[in-house]
Design an enzyme around this catalytic site. Structure first.
Site, PDB file in Angstrom:
ATOM      1  CG  HIS A  73      -4.482  48.525  24.454  1.00 23.36           C
ATOM      2  ND1 HIS A  73      -5.737  47.946  24.424  1.00 23.36           N
ATOM      3  CD2 HIS A  73      -4.617  49.647  25.209  1.00 23.36           C
ATOM      4  CE1 HIS A  73      -6.580  48.676  25.116  1.00 23.36           C
ATOM      5  NE2 HIS A  73      -5.926  49.706  25.617  1.00 23.36           N
TER       6      HIS A  73
ATOM      7  CG  MET B  20      -5.542  48.222  28.723  1.00 24.36           C
ATOM      8  SD  MET B  20      -6.463  46.773  28.210  1.00 24.36           S
ATOM      9  CE  MET B  20      -5.216  45.965  27.216  1.00 24.36           C
TER      10      MET B  20
ATOM     11  CG  MET C  62     -10.682  51.216  25.519  1.00 18.71           C
ATOM     12  SD  MET C  62      -9.812  49.842  24.747  1.00 18.71           S
ATOM     13  CE  MET C  62     -10.672  48.417  25.407  1.00 18.71           C
TER      14      MET C  62
ATOM     15  CG  ASP D  21      -9.254  46.994  21.961  1.00 15.83           C
ATOM     16  OD1 ASP D  21      -9.795  45.885  21.817  1.00 15.83           O
ATOM     17  OD2 ASP D  21      -8.218  47.177  22.639  1.00 15.83           O
TER      18      ASP D  21
ATOM     19  CG  MET E 248      -4.468  43.702  30.374  1.00 17.04           C
ATOM     20  SD  MET E 248      -5.994  42.797  30.552  1.00 17.04           S
ATOM     21  CE  MET E 248      -6.602  42.844  28.850  1.00 17.04           C
TER      22      MET E 248
ATOM     23  CB  SER F   4      -6.684  41.515  20.405  1.00 16.54           C
ATOM     24  OG  SER F   4      -6.438  41.131  21.751  1.00 16.54           O
TER      25      SER F   4
ATOM     26  CG  HIS G  32      -4.464  45.239  19.877  1.00 23.06           C
ATOM     27  ND1 HIS G  32      -4.421  46.618  19.812  1.00 23.06           N
ATOM     28  CD2 HIS G  32      -5.067  44.949  21.040  1.00 23.06           C
ATOM     29  CE1 HIS G  32      -4.982  47.139  20.892  1.00 23.06           C
ATOM     30  NE2 HIS G  32      -5.382  46.152  21.663  1.00 23.06           N
TER      31      HIS G  32
ATOM     32  N   GLY H   3     -10.331  40.272  18.884  1.00 24.48           N
ATOM     33  CA  GLY H   3      -9.731  39.145  19.595  1.00 24.48           C
ATOM     34  C   GLY H   3     -10.586  37.910  19.477  1.00 24.48           C
TER      35      GLY H   3
ATOM     36  CG  ASP I  57      -5.092  43.623  24.399  1.00 22.52           C
ATOM     37  OD1 ASP I  57      -5.268  44.851  24.360  1.00 22.52           O
ATOM     38  OD2 ASP I  57      -5.653  42.817  23.636  1.00 22.52           O
TER      39      ASP I  57
HETATM   40  C1  DX5 Z   1      -9.719  44.349  26.152  1.00 25.42           C
HETATM   41  C2  DX5 Z   1      -8.565  44.405  25.190  1.00 25.42           C
HETATM   42  C3  DX5 Z   1      -8.940  44.013  23.816  1.00 25.42           C
HETATM   43  C4  DX5 Z   1      -9.511  42.635  23.690  1.00 25.42           C
HETATM   44  C5  DX5 Z   1     -10.611  42.729  22.693  1.00 25.42           C
HETATM   45  O1  DX5 Z   1      -9.391  44.937  27.342  1.00 25.42           O
HETATM   46  O2  DX5 Z   1      -8.004  45.703  25.127  1.00 25.42           O
HETATM   47  O3  DX5 Z   1      -7.895  44.236  22.881  1.00 25.42           O
HETATM   48  O4  DX5 Z   1      -8.615  41.655  23.287  1.00 25.42           O
HETATM   49  O5  DX5 Z   1     -11.211  41.511  22.664  1.00 25.42           O
HETATM   50  P1  DX5 Z   1     -12.545  41.219  21.874  1.00 25.42           P
HETATM   51  O6  DX5 Z   1     -12.296  41.479  20.441  1.00 25.42           O
HETATM   52  O7  DX5 Z   1     -12.757  39.780  22.188  1.00 25.42           O
HETATM   53  O8  DX5 Z   1     -13.619  42.115  22.459  1.00 25.42           O
HETATM   54 ZN    ZN Z   2      -6.595  46.117  23.415  1.00 24.99          ZN
END
Ligand code: DX5
Ligand code: ZN
Length: 223
Positions: free
Chosen positions: A70, A72, A141, A176, A41, A12, A37, A198, A39
């Site tokens: 992804h 969000m 999640m 994730d 938001m 990520s 991946h 990530g 993200d």
């Molecule tokens: C969080 C994201 C993840 C995030 C995970 O809201 O959807 O994809 O990057 O990060 P780590 O691996 O650091 O928990």
């Molecule tokens: Zn994610």
């Protein structure tokens, strides 16, 4: 999205250097990952804002990895098409945000993308029981979405077992949040085959060895 049947790490970029995203993706390609991946938001569905279609369209020119987006975001159906046009190969939206999930899955397939549905830690698996078999991937999640580097929630990870029972072996089950060399063997033993990570990758100076350390952990320490 690669066919189910192999365990894949999907780095990520949330914890990457956003000023050097193309270089950061090139660095993970050296570890032979297949998926990155992304993200997305919106500051509404989650309390943070990241990237949108214009950034994905620029990155598309620099990488042939599978772009696993992804979303969000609220109202995913309103924006999904823009992400596919920008070059996203796969779109995961949240069960908590989609008014008509089946329609959105059909639309994504029509557009030539693969489709995924995602559950927040507190959302029960029952919520997606009917829809999960229509997806190409289900995302569980294991942190509350919004930020990288949070602590893994074991109770949420246990839902992977139920999801795998529902979808069988041919649909990917992604996890994730808080995935690293300690937690990867746990989620793989529950049935996850697509591991987003990530912080565990991008907080390390050597991205390739960070990815290999996670791979080694689930290969060597099956729980
Ligand atoms: C969080 C994201 C993840 C995030 C995970 O809201 O959807 O994809 O990057 O990060 P780590 O691996 O650091 O928990
Ligand atoms: Zn994610």
């Amino acid at each position: 999205m690669p066919k189910a049947g192999t365990v894949e790490i999907a780095p990520s970029i949330l914890s990457a250097d956003f000023a050097r995203l193309a270089d950061e993706i090139a660095a993970i390609e050296l570890a032979d990952v297949k998926i990155v991946h992304l993200d997305v938001m919106d500051g509404h569905f989650v309390p943070n804002i990241t990237i949108g279609p214009p950034v994905i369209a620029k990155l598309r020119k620099y990488s042939n990895l599978v772009f696993d987006s992804h979303l969000m975001i609220s109202e995913p159906a309103k924006y999904a098409e823009h992400f596919v046009e920008a070059g996203a190969d796969h779109i995961t939206f949240h069960a908590e945000a989609a008014a008509e999930p089946q329609r959105l899955i059909d639309r994504l397939h029509e557009l030539g993308a693969t489709a995924g549905i995602c559950l927040n830690p507190e959302t029960p698996v029952d919520r997606i029981k009917a829809i999960a078999p229509l997806c190409d991937m289900v995302l569980v999640m294991t942190v509350h979405p919004g930020f990288g580097g949070q602590k893994f929630i074991l109770d949420a990870a246990k839902k992977i077992i139920q999801v795998r029972e529902i979808v069988g072996p041919d649909i990917r089950v992604e996890v994730d949040g808080g995935i690293d060399a300690q937690t990867a063997p746990i989620v793989v033993s529950y049935g996850a085959d697509t591991l987003v990570a990530g912080n565990a990758i991008f907080s390390k100076p050597d991205r390739v060895s960070a990815i290999n350390a996670i791979r080694q952990a689930y290969k060597v320490n099956p729980t």
